[in-house]
Design a protein around this motif. Structure first.
Motif, PDB file in Angstrom:
ATOM      1  N   TYR A 112      -2.621 -21.742  36.978  1.00 45.45           N
ATOM      2  CA  TYR A 112      -2.336 -21.361  38.161  1.00 45.45           C
ATOM      3  C   TYR A 112      -2.581 -20.208  38.628  1.00 45.45           C
ATOM      4  CZ  TYR A 112       0.800 -24.663  36.452  1.00 45.45           C
ATOM      5  OH  TYR A 112       1.372 -26.140  36.489  1.00 45.45           O
ATOM      6  N   SER A 113      -3.154 -19.913  40.333  1.00 45.14           N
ATOM      7  CA  SER A 113      -3.576 -18.864  40.480  1.00 45.14           C
ATOM      8  C   SER A 113      -2.632 -18.890  42.168  1.00 45.14           C
ATOM      9  CB  SER A 113      -4.703 -18.338  40.282  1.00 45.14           C
ATOM     10  OG  SER A 113      -5.325 -18.889  40.921  1.00 45.14           O
ATOM     11  N   MET A 114      -3.071 -16.837  41.760  1.00 40.13           N
ATOM     12  CA  MET A 114      -2.406 -16.861  43.884  1.00 40.13           C
ATOM     13  C   MET A 114      -2.904 -15.601  44.289  1.00 40.13           C
ATOM     14  SD  MET A 114       1.632 -16.335  44.753  1.00 40.13           S
ATOM     15  CE  MET A 114       1.754 -14.609  43.616  1.00 40.13           C
ATOM     16  N   PRO A 115      -3.611 -15.082  45.097  1.00 41.31           N
ATOM     17  CA  PRO A 115      -3.952 -14.639  45.496  1.00 41.31           C
ATOM     18  C   PRO A 115      -3.133 -13.081  45.904  1.00 41.31           C
ATOM     19  CG  PRO A 115      -4.371 -15.192  47.234  1.00 41.31           C
ATOM     20  CD  PRO A 115      -3.592 -16.404  46.005  1.00 41.31           C
ATOM     21  N   LEU A 116      -2.888 -11.475  45.222  1.00 40.14           N
ATOM     22  CA  LEU A 116      -2.324 -10.656  45.614  1.00 40.14           C
ATOM     23  C   LEU A 116      -2.666 -10.034  46.611  1.00 40.14           C
ATOM     24  CD1 LEU A 116      -0.510 -10.289  42.168  1.00 40.14           C
ATOM     25  CD2 LEU A 116       0.238 -11.647  43.934  1.00 40.14           C
ATOM     26  N   SER A 117      -3.723  -9.726  46.580  1.00 40.29           N
ATOM     27  CA  SER A 117      -4.744  -8.920  47.009  1.00 40.29           C
ATOM     28  C   SER A 117      -6.515  -8.891  47.121  1.00 40.29           C
ATOM     29  CB  SER A 117      -4.278  -7.163  46.825  1.00 40.29           C
ATOM     30  OG  SER A 117      -4.554  -6.742  45.569  1.00 40.29           O
ATOM     31  N   ASN A 158      -6.472 -23.084  43.894  1.00 41.87           N
ATOM     32  CA  ASN A 158      -5.596 -22.314  42.343  1.00 41.87           C
ATOM     33  C   ASN A 158      -4.905 -23.318  41.977  1.00 41.87           C
ATOM     34  OD1 ASN A 158      -3.353 -23.887  43.920  1.00 41.87           O
ATOM     35  ND2 ASN A 158      -3.052 -21.894  45.304  1.00 41.87           N
ATOM     36  N   PHE A 159      -5.722 -24.581  41.401  1.00 42.11           N
ATOM     37  CA  PHE A 159      -4.685 -25.231  40.403  1.00 42.11           C
ATOM     38  C   PHE A 159      -6.496 -25.650  39.173  1.00 42.11           C
ATOM     39  CE2 PHE A 159      -3.169 -29.759  38.706  1.00 42.11           C
ATOM     40  CZ  PHE A 159      -1.689 -29.071  37.924  1.00 42.11           C
ATOM     41  N   ILE A 160      -6.140 -25.721  38.268  1.00 43.14           N
ATOM     42  CA  ILE A 160      -7.923 -26.054  37.066  1.00 43.14           C
ATOM     43  C   ILE A 160      -6.668 -26.422  35.915  1.00 43.14           C
ATOM     44  CG2 ILE A 160      -9.309 -24.474  36.170  1.00 43.14           C
ATOM     45  CD1 ILE A 160      -9.568 -23.405  37.893  1.00 43.14           C
ATOM     46  N   THR A 161      -7.156 -27.864  34.992  1.00 41.34           N
ATOM     47  CA  THR A 161      -6.526 -28.616  33.996  1.00 41.34           C
ATOM     48  C   THR A 161      -7.931 -28.964  33.449  1.00 41.34           C
ATOM     49  OG1 THR A 161      -7.007 -30.321  34.919  1.00 41.34           O
ATOM     50  CG2 THR A 161      -4.853 -29.348  35.740  1.00 41.34           C
ATOM     51  N   GLN A 176     -15.072 -26.769  57.752  1.00 38.59           N
ATOM     52  CA  GLN A 176     -13.413 -25.753  57.664  1.00 38.59           C
ATOM     53  C   GLN A 176     -12.478 -27.373  58.122  1.00 38.59           C
ATOM     54  OE1 GLN A 176     -13.602 -23.083  59.291  1.00 38.59           O
ATOM     55  NE2 GLN A 176     -16.039 -22.915  59.009  1.00 38.59           N
ATOM     56  N   ASN A 177     -12.249 -27.876  57.340  1.00 42.64           N
ATOM     57  CA  ASN A 177     -11.267 -29.228  57.081  1.00 42.64           C
ATOM     58  C   ASN A 177     -10.590 -28.456  56.418  1.00 42.64           C
ATOM     59  OD1 ASN A 177     -13.349 -29.828  55.616  1.00 42.64           O
ATOM     60  ND2 ASN A 177     -12.298 -31.866  56.271  1.00 42.64           N
ATOM     61  N   PHE A 178     -10.088 -27.158  55.414  1.00 43.24           N
ATOM     62  CA  PHE A 178     -10.162 -26.615  54.625  1.00 43.24           C
ATOM     63  C   PHE A 178      -8.710 -25.246  54.938  1.00 43.24           C
ATOM     64  CE2 PHE A 178      -9.029 -24.305  51.056  1.00 43.24           C
ATOM     65  CZ  PHE A 178      -8.348 -24.611  50.106  1.00 43.24           C
ATOM     66  N   ASN A 179      -8.131 -25.342  55.496  1.00 46.45           N
ATOM     67  CA  ASN A 179      -7.294 -23.790  55.338  1.00 46.45           C
ATOM     68  C   ASN A 179      -6.582 -23.166  53.791  1.00 46.45           C
ATOM     69  OD1 ASN A 179      -5.644 -21.909  57.155  1.00 46.45           O
ATOM     70  ND2 ASN A 179      -4.899 -22.843  58.752  1.00 46.45           N
ATOM     71  N   ARG A 180      -6.708 -22.011  54.185  1.00 49.34           N
ATOM     72  CA  ARG A 180      -5.515 -21.382  52.967  1.00 49.34           C
ATOM     73  C   ARG A 180      -4.900 -20.888  53.336  1.00 49.34           C
ATOM     74  NH1 ARG A 180      -7.213 -15.994  51.714  1.00 49.34           N
ATOM     75  NH2 ARG A 180      -7.082 -16.721  49.553  1.00 49.34           N
ATOM     76  N   GLN A 181      -4.927 -21.239  54.758  1.00 52.97           N
ATOM     77  CA  GLN A 181      -3.135 -20.844  54.433  1.00 52.97           C
ATOM     78  C   GLN A 181      -2.242 -22.410  54.638  1.00 52.97           C
ATOM     79  OE1 GLN A 181      -2.059 -17.819  55.203  1.00 52.97           O
ATOM     80  NE2 GLN A 181      -4.255 -16.974  55.484  1.00 52.97           N
ATOM     81  N   GLU A 182      -2.776 -23.374  54.318  1.00 56.66           N
ATOM     82  CA  GLU A 182      -1.827 -24.679  54.569  1.00 56.66           C
ATOM     83  C   GLU A 182      -1.924 -25.167  53.227  1.00 56.66           C
ATOM     84  OE1 GLU A 182      -0.361 -25.907  57.799  1.00 56.66           O
ATOM     85  OE2 GLU A 182      -0.881 -23.873  58.316  1.00 56.66           O
ATOM     86  N   CYS A 183      -1.778 -24.180  52.128  1.00 56.01           N
ATOM     87  CA  CYS A 183      -1.376 -23.831  50.801  1.00 56.01           C
ATOM     88  C   CYS A 183      -0.207 -23.627  50.336  1.00 56.01           C
ATOM     89  CB  CYS A 183      -2.573 -23.419  50.490  1.00 56.01           C
ATOM     90  SG  CYS A 183      -4.570 -23.898  50.650  1.00 56.01           S
ATOM     91  N   TRP A 184      -0.451 -24.808  48.746  1.00 52.82           N
ATOM     92  CA  TRP A 184       1.264 -24.069  48.428  1.00 52.82           C
ATOM     93  C   TRP A 184       0.852 -22.973  46.948  1.00 52.82           C
ATOM     94  CZ3 TRP A 184       5.886 -25.347  49.304  1.00 52.82           C
ATOM     95  CH2 TRP A 184       6.759 -26.110  49.692  1.00 52.82           C
ATOM     96  N   TYR A 185       1.151 -22.133  46.806  1.00 54.26           N
ATOM     97  CA  TYR A 185       1.007 -21.020  45.992  1.00 54.26           C
ATOM     98  C   TYR A 185       1.989 -21.005  45.538  1.00 54.26           C
ATOM     99  CZ  TYR A 185      -3.047 -19.848  49.263  1.00 54.26           C
ATOM    100  OH  TYR A 185      -4.256 -19.609  50.046  1.00 54.26           O
ATOM    101  N   PRO A 186       1.809 -21.000  43.371  1.00 55.57           N
ATOM    102  CA  PRO A 186       2.437 -20.478  42.585  1.00 55.57           C
ATOM    103  C   PRO A 186       3.412 -19.130  42.817  1.00 55.57           C
ATOM    104  CG  PRO A 186       0.048 -20.756  41.729  1.00 55.57           C
ATOM    105  CD  PRO A 186      -0.134 -21.160  43.443  1.00 55.57           C
ATOM    106  N   VAL A 228     -10.487 -17.819  38.641  1.00 56.78           N
ATOM    107  CA  VAL A 228     -11.243 -19.442  38.891  1.00 56.78           C
ATOM    108  C   VAL A 228     -12.652 -19.191  37.848  1.00 56.78           C
ATOM    109  CG1 VAL A 228     -11.527 -20.973  40.418  1.00 56.78           C
ATOM    110  CG2 VAL A 228     -10.015 -19.671  40.406  1.00 56.78           C
ATOM    111  N   GLU A 229     -13.460 -18.784  38.425  1.00 52.09           N
ATOM    112  CA  GLU A 229     -15.263 -18.530  38.068  1.00 52.09           C
ATOM    113  C   GLU A 229     -14.957 -18.290  36.181  1.00 52.09           C
ATOM    114  OE1 GLU A 229     -18.019 -15.668  38.350  1.00 52.09           O
ATOM    115  OE2 GLU A 229     -18.289 -17.040  40.571  1.00 52.09           O
ATOM    116  N   ASN A 230     -13.866 -17.728  35.707  1.00 51.86           N
ATOM    117  CA  ASN A 230     -14.017 -17.326  34.611  1.00 51.86           C
ATOM    118  C   ASN A 230     -13.070 -18.352  33.411  1.00 51.86           C
ATOM    119  OD1 ASN A 230     -11.379 -16.448  31.992  1.00 51.86           O
ATOM    120  ND2 ASN A 230     -13.380 -15.328  32.074  1.00 51.86           N
ATOM    121  N   ILE A 231     -12.195 -19.893  34.280  1.00 54.71           N
ATOM    122  CA  ILE A 231     -11.559 -20.613  33.775  1.00 54.71           C
ATOM    123  C   ILE A 231     -12.164 -21.948  33.488  1.00 54.71           C
ATOM    124  CG2 ILE A 231      -9.897 -22.107  34.068  1.00 54.71           C
ATOM    125  CD1 ILE A 231      -8.512 -19.590  32.945  1.00 54.71           C
ATOM    126  N   VAL A 232     -12.568 -21.691  35.071  1.00 52.69           N
ATOM    127  CA  VAL A 232     -14.072 -22.675  34.149  1.00 52.69           C
ATOM    128  C   VAL A 232     -15.590 -23.122  33.564  1.00 52.69           C
ATOM    129  CG1 VAL A 232     -13.362 -23.925  36.721  1.00 52.69           C
ATOM    130  CG2 VAL A 232     -15.769 -22.693  36.950  1.00 52.69           C
TER     131      VAL A 232
END
Length: 484
Positions: free
Chosen positions: A267-272, A246-249, A31-41, A185-189
């Motif tokens: 880069y990606s961001m969940p709109l909904s 949200n970051f893949i290279t 539980q040490n990953f909080n998706r709210q505490e993130c930067w979004y492009p 993300v699945e599609n990109i990887v």
């Protein structure tokens, strides 16, 4: 071609072991990953003009982004505190955003500066402000922080060192996709789909083969890996990294002796729940002339085609999984020679408890125009998605394509007016002049027709294999005693 039964059993056995390992990890639920505490492009810097309002959403929460004349970036909740009107319907005046409903004005930090309806001696209420969010620019991308302002650390924004090199050129593309961010993300990887889905554009179906893949690093913050074709064991490794959420290279040393580097940043961001924004950046430090000379809007024609080749498949996959209402492990048969990174991403989702939504209550989504009908026994789920809509999906968000689109529309109108005037003149002119005028008329009509055809490429999909409207129909028999 038939697989040998022992080989098939071995593949299934390896997959089951991987799934069991994933389930063990998932049971711990880190539980040490909080998706709210993130930067979004949000968008590329070049696509946000001065004094232009850009509206977007993050997990269905509305936001408004704008840049003042002084270059200051601002990100506010897209909701006026007066009567909940959308601030994005307003305008920017002297560095302030003005609500169109009653002309309340707000500073870039959300502070209310003017309420026209207040009496001269009245003070602006303290709660008449709009919540603001940290927003910064990094490597040509505008990022917003969705968590607590005090915990926003710009150093945590993922970057690509190669992009800061002087000899590096880039090509950028942005679009809104009508499917969940996790499927993107699945599609990109999934590098294995390049030679099948994108045959003739990015790939070649003659190259479909097993991949030599390995995960070199994994943690709660993401994972890294590398791969190459098994038929080309001497080829350089392609490096892949996923930095949560949200970051893949992808990167590769095309020519190590000359330090030629090629790469892709996604880069990606969940709109909904059923929509996401994607930003793609291709870069390289060799043969830079072609990328610099090619107009950005023309390159986006090709990028739109690539996007639309994936669109139908991903939408079908998402719909199937929603209808099944079951965990992915029951319906995926991944191969370690093509799907290793997908397995690793799914494990990461389980570790942070961010599984893809498969709740039947969310089956009908307004954002993708889903329509459903049912009877007592047969339940048909019909999905209609306007996958041909390039205009709202990309053109109107892209500064280059929007500008080109508007100019082409004006040119088309000019051609129409000229053709009309020439035709009127041809009717009243003498024989020789009339014949010459007819030639000019044909020329003007031809130019107008060409402009119209080009204009529609900014509006709708022209991929031959892409249907304008995707239509899936599924039937499912449910027992009467299981219905509610």
């Amino acid at each position: 071609m038939h697989l040998n039964s022992s080989v098939s059993n071995k593949v299934i056995s390896e997959t089951i072991k991987s799934v069991k390992k994933s389930a063990t990890i998932a049971s711990k639920k880190e539980q040490n990953f909080n998706r709210q505490e993130c930067w979004y492009p949000v968008c590329f810097v070049r696509d946000l003009s001065v004094n232009t309002i850009h509206s977007f959403s993050l997990d269905d929460e509305p936001f408004v982004l704008f840049k003042t004349q002084d270059g200051e970036l601002a990100c506010l909740l897209d909701r006026c505190p007066h009567r909940a009107a959308k601030l994005s319907d307003g305008r920017i005046i002297d560095g302030k955003i003005e609500c169109s409903y009653h002309r309340w004005q707000f500073a870039p930090d959300g502070q209310c500066l003017d309420i026209p309806q207040l009496s001269a001696n009245a003070k602006i209420p303290l709660n008449a402000c709009v919540q603001s969010f940290p927003v910064v620019e990094s490597q040509g991308v505008i990022w917003m922080w969705s968590g607590e302002t005090t915990s926003a650390d710009q150093k945590s924004i993922p970057t690509v060192p190669d992009l800061d090199k002087l000899n590096c050129v880039t090509a950028e593309y942005m679009a809104d996709a009508p499917y969940n961010q996790c499927y993107f993300v699945e599609n990109i990887v999934d590098f294995g789909h390049i030679d099948s889905i994108h045959n003739g554009t990015l790939g070649n179906d003659k190259n479909i083969q097993a991949l030599e893949m390995e995960v070199t690093e994994t943690s709660i913050k993401g994972f890294r890996g590398r791969f190459r074709y098994m038929r080309k064991p001497d080829a350089p490794w392609l490096e892949m990294s996923f930095i949560a959420p949200n970051f893949i290279t992808y990167s590769c040393k095309v020519n190590p002796l000359q330090d030629w580097t090629w790469g892709v940043v996604c880069y990606s961001m969940p709109l909904s729940e059923d929509r996401c924004r994607i930003l793609i950046r291709n870069y390289r430090n060799f043969m830079t002339g072609s990328m610099n000379l090619k107009p950005r809007w023309l390159d986006h024609m090709f990028q739109n085609k690539i996007f639309e080749e994936d669109l139908q498949v991903i939408m079908g996959q998402q719909t199937q999984m929603k209808l099944l209402r079951e965990n992915w492990r029951k319906h995926y048969l991944p191969l370690k020679t093509s799907d290793l990174f997908i397995l690793e991403y799914r494990k990461w989702l389980d570790r942070v408890d961010l599984s893809l939504p498969t709740d039947g209550n969310n089956l009908v989504s307004q954002s993708t125009n889903i329509q459903s009908s049912s009877t007592d026994i047969d339940h048909k789920f019909e999905l209609k998605v306007n996958c041909s809509d390039r205009l709202s999906r990309h053109t109107l968000m892209c500064s280059s394509c929007k500008c080109a689109y508007q100019r082409i529309k004006i040119f088309q109108q000019i051609c129409l007016v000229l053709a009309t005037l020439i035709l009127v003149y041809a009717v009243t002119a003498e024989a020789l002049e009339s014949q010459i005028a007819i030639l000019y008329f044909i020329f003007a009509v031809t130019l107008g027709a060409f402009a119209h055809k080009l204009k529609t490429k900014f509006e709708v999909s022209h991929t031959p294999s892409q249907k304008n409207w995707l239509h899936w129909s599924f039937s499912q028999r449910i027992r009467n005693n299981s219905q509610t």
